[in-house]
Write a protein that holds these residues in place. Structure first.
Motif, PDB file in Angstrom:
ATOM      1  N   ASP A  14       0.843  -1.182   0.000  1.00 46.60           N
ATOM      2  CA  ASP A  14       0.000   0.000   0.000  1.00 46.60           C
ATOM      3  C   ASP A  14       0.885   1.240   0.000  1.00 46.60           C
ATOM      4  OD1 ASP A  14      -2.127  -1.632   0.047  1.00 46.60           O
ATOM      5  OD2 ASP A  14      -2.743  -1.217   2.103  1.00 46.60           O
ATOM      6  N   ARG A  16       0.793   5.353   0.013  1.00 51.85           N
ATOM      7  CA  ARG A  16      -0.084   6.491   0.273  1.00 51.85           C
ATOM      8  C   ARG A  16       0.427   7.712  -0.480  1.00 51.85           C
ATOM      9  NH1 ARG A  16      -3.823   5.510   4.024  1.00 51.85           N
ATOM     10  NH2 ARG A  16      -3.580   3.602   5.258  1.00 51.85           N
ATOM     11  N   SER A  18      -0.678  11.843  -2.078  1.00 53.18           N
ATOM     12  CA  SER A  18      -1.524  13.018  -1.916  1.00 53.18           C
ATOM     13  C   SER A  18      -1.786  13.617  -3.290  1.00 53.18           C
ATOM     14  CB  SER A  18      -0.842  14.042  -1.010  1.00 53.18           C
ATOM     15  OG  SER A  18      -1.649  15.200  -0.867  1.00 53.18           O
ATOM     16  N   VAL A 191      -7.090   1.888  -6.350  1.00 51.23           N
ATOM     17  CA  VAL A 191      -6.873   3.081  -5.538  1.00 51.23           C
ATOM     18  C   VAL A 191      -8.094   3.349  -4.676  1.00 51.23           C
ATOM     19  CG1 VAL A 191      -6.245   5.521  -5.560  1.00 51.23           C
ATOM     20  CG2 VAL A 191      -5.432   4.015  -7.382  1.00 51.23           C
ATOM     21  N   ARG A 192      -7.843   3.565  -3.394  1.00 51.49           N
ATOM     22  CA  ARG A 192      -8.881   4.036  -2.483  1.00 51.49           C
ATOM     23  C   ARG A 192      -8.607   5.514  -2.218  1.00 51.49           C
ATOM     24  NH1 ARG A 192      -7.074  -0.481   0.262  1.00 51.49           N
ATOM     25  NH2 ARG A 192      -6.309   0.802   1.979  1.00 51.49           N
ATOM     26  N   ALA A 196      -8.764  14.561   2.307  1.00 48.07           N
ATOM     27  CA  ALA A 196      -7.691  14.720   3.284  1.00 48.07           C
ATOM     28  C   ALA A 196      -8.218  15.219   4.624  1.00 48.07           C
ATOM     29  CB  ALA A 196      -6.630  15.678   2.739  1.00 48.07           C
ATOM     30  N   PRO A 199     -11.510  11.775   6.111  1.00 51.43           N
ATOM     31  CA  PRO A 199     -11.269  10.450   5.522  1.00 51.43           C
ATOM     32  C   PRO A 199     -12.517   9.579   5.405  1.00 51.43           C
ATOM     33  CG  PRO A 199      -9.606  10.995   7.173  1.00 51.43           C
ATOM     34  CD  PRO A 199     -10.675  12.028   7.283  1.00 51.43           C
ATOM     35  N   SER A 202     -15.070   8.853   1.013  1.00 44.05           N
ATOM     36  CA  SER A 202     -14.124   8.106   0.183  1.00 44.05           C
ATOM     37  C   SER A 202     -14.812   7.559  -1.062  1.00 44.05           C
ATOM     38  CB  SER A 202     -13.505   6.953   0.981  1.00 44.05           C
ATOM     39  OG  SER A 202     -14.512   6.036   1.386  1.00 44.05           O
ATOM     40  N   THR A 241      -6.309  12.020  -0.348  1.00 37.80           N
ATOM     41  CA  THR A 241      -5.246  11.036  -0.184  1.00 37.80           C
ATOM     42  C   THR A 241      -5.664   9.772  -0.910  1.00 37.80           C
ATOM     43  OG1 THR A 241      -6.212  10.241   1.887  1.00 37.80           O
ATOM     44  CG2 THR A 241      -4.529  11.962   2.036  1.00 37.80           C
ATOM     45  N   GLY A 242      -4.702   9.102  -1.479  1.00 37.81           N
ATOM     46  CA  GLY A 242      -4.987   7.865  -2.198  1.00 37.81           C
ATOM     47  C   GLY A 242      -4.102   6.749  -1.704  1.00 37.81           C
ATOM     48  N   VAL A 243      -4.680   5.593  -1.509  1.00 36.92           N
ATOM     49  CA  VAL A 243      -3.921   4.396  -1.155  1.00 36.92           C
ATOM     50  C   VAL A 243      -3.824   3.562  -2.413  1.00 36.92           C
ATOM     51  CG1 VAL A 243      -3.802   2.345   0.291  1.00 36.92           C
ATOM     52  CG2 VAL A 243      -4.718   4.477   1.224  1.00 36.92           C
ATOM     53  N   GLU A 245      -2.835   0.407  -4.205  1.00 44.47           N
ATOM     54  CA  GLU A 245      -2.574  -0.997  -3.917  1.00 44.47           C
ATOM     55  C   GLU A 245      -1.885  -1.623  -5.116  1.00 44.47           C
ATOM     56  OE1 GLU A 245      -6.369  -2.616  -3.098  1.00 44.47           O
ATOM     57  OE2 GLU A 245      -6.535  -1.683  -1.135  1.00 44.47           O
TER      58      GLU A 245
END
Length: 333
Positions: A14, A16, A18, A191-192, A196, A199, A202, A241-243, A245
């Motif tokens: 993962d 992270r 911005s 992407v999740r 910012a 949270p 989403s 913000t994006g996680v 994967e």
């Protein structure tokens, strides 16, 4: 001698990032003619509907041109009526034998010339009407104004973009992703995305576009993530913000104690099951974790790797294997 049996797996990491919310599609609005701006009816952030007037040019010149064109059309129609009457009279006299062929032909040509003059005048009127309509700048689709570059009193040229608007039907989350995260193009990206400052708001997105050239300022690659049913709170320009994967297939995880070196190259000791002898094999390391090493290339599923006592080995040495256990598969890190 402790050994493990290598097994293929996948490592998911993962990352992270911005970024910000941008429009999936932007539209630049421009006048089709030049002129002096008399009105600007929108500001940045305004929502506009399809067909709404966003700016106007001073229409004085175009109105005068339309008035002159209509006057020319009226005069041409009067000339056509006269030419038609003359031709009708000459046609009747010709049938009775009271006129000559040259005079009849002259009347015919005059009627045709007058008809062409009317058609030309009508075209000039339509052109003048179009130019008058072009003094109003209308939005073709609904959207939100993201930029403007005119003020009343300024002179603009045809095709000069004066209003930029974001279309409403799609939104992207745009991130700057380092090149090292995009080296393995075989990977898959999910992407999740979350606000910012909140949270809890989403959405899920998929990578729609990866720039082929890095941004000169950040040396990172802009990645556009198409959002699926984004919440209304994810407005244009919002920081998110994006996680990311990243799932990398066909890797093998081995204990950190199994890694050694062959010169300056990472390597592991591999046991030949037929002879119980060891050989040193170079490997490509994808990532170092605190208790394990992720190997991208160099090992095959089923290989028997020495996991303890690697400092005391030499090529061709016979070893006695303890009961083999499988290498830990790559899991989320």
């Amino acid at each position: 001698m402790g050994v493990i049996r290598a097994e293929a797996g996948a490592v998911a990491s993962d990352v992270r990032l911005s970024g910000e919310i941008q429009a999936e599609k932007s539209v630049g609005l421009a006048f089709r003619i030049n002129g002096r701006v008399s009105e600007r009816n929108v500001n940045v952030g305004d929502r506009i509907s399809a067909g709404q007037v966003v700016a106007r040019l001073d229409p004085t010149l175009e109105r005068n041109e339309l008035t002159a064109a209509q006057a020319s059309l009226n005069a041409a129609r009067g000339e056509l009526d006269t030419a038609r009457n003359t031709f009708t009279r000459q046609e009747r006299l010709m049938a009775q034998g009271f006129t000559t062929r040259p005079r009849f032909d002259q009347a015919l040509r005059a009627r045709e010339t007058a008809q062409a003059a009317v058609e030309n005048a009508e075209a000039r009127v339509e052109l003048a009407r179009d130019r008058l309509a072009f003094t109003e700048l209308r939005a073709g689709v609904p959207g939100v104004v993201t930029a403007r570059s005119i003020e009343p009193g300024e002179v603009v040229q045809p095709g000069q973009v004066v209003i930029t608007m974001a279309r409403e039907e799609g939104r992207d989350a745009v991130f700057q992703v380092p090149a090292r995260l995009l080296e393995d193009h075989a990977g898959t990206y999910r992407v999740r995305v979350a606000l910012a400052d909140n949270p809890a708001v989403s959405a899920i997105g998929t990578v729609r576009e990866v720039a082929i050239q890095a941004d000169p300022a950040t040396r990172a690659f802009p990645v556009k993530v198409s959002l699926t049913d984004p919440p209304e709170a994810m407005r244009l320009g919002a920081t998110v913000t994006g996680v990311l994967e990243i799932s990398t297939p066909s890797i093998i995880a081995i204990p950190a104690s199994a890694l050694t070196q062959q010169g300056a190259t990472p390597a592991v000791w591999v046991v030949d099951p037929a002879t119980s002898t060891v050989s040193l094999r170079p490997v490509d390391v994808l990532r170092f974790d605190p208790d394990k090493v992720i190997v991208a290339h160099g090992l095959e599923p089923g290989d028997i790797v020495v996991s303890a006592g690697v400092q005391a080995l030499h090529p061709g040495q016979r070893v006695r294997q303890l009961p083999a256990r499988s290498a830990a598969r790559g899991g989320p890190a």
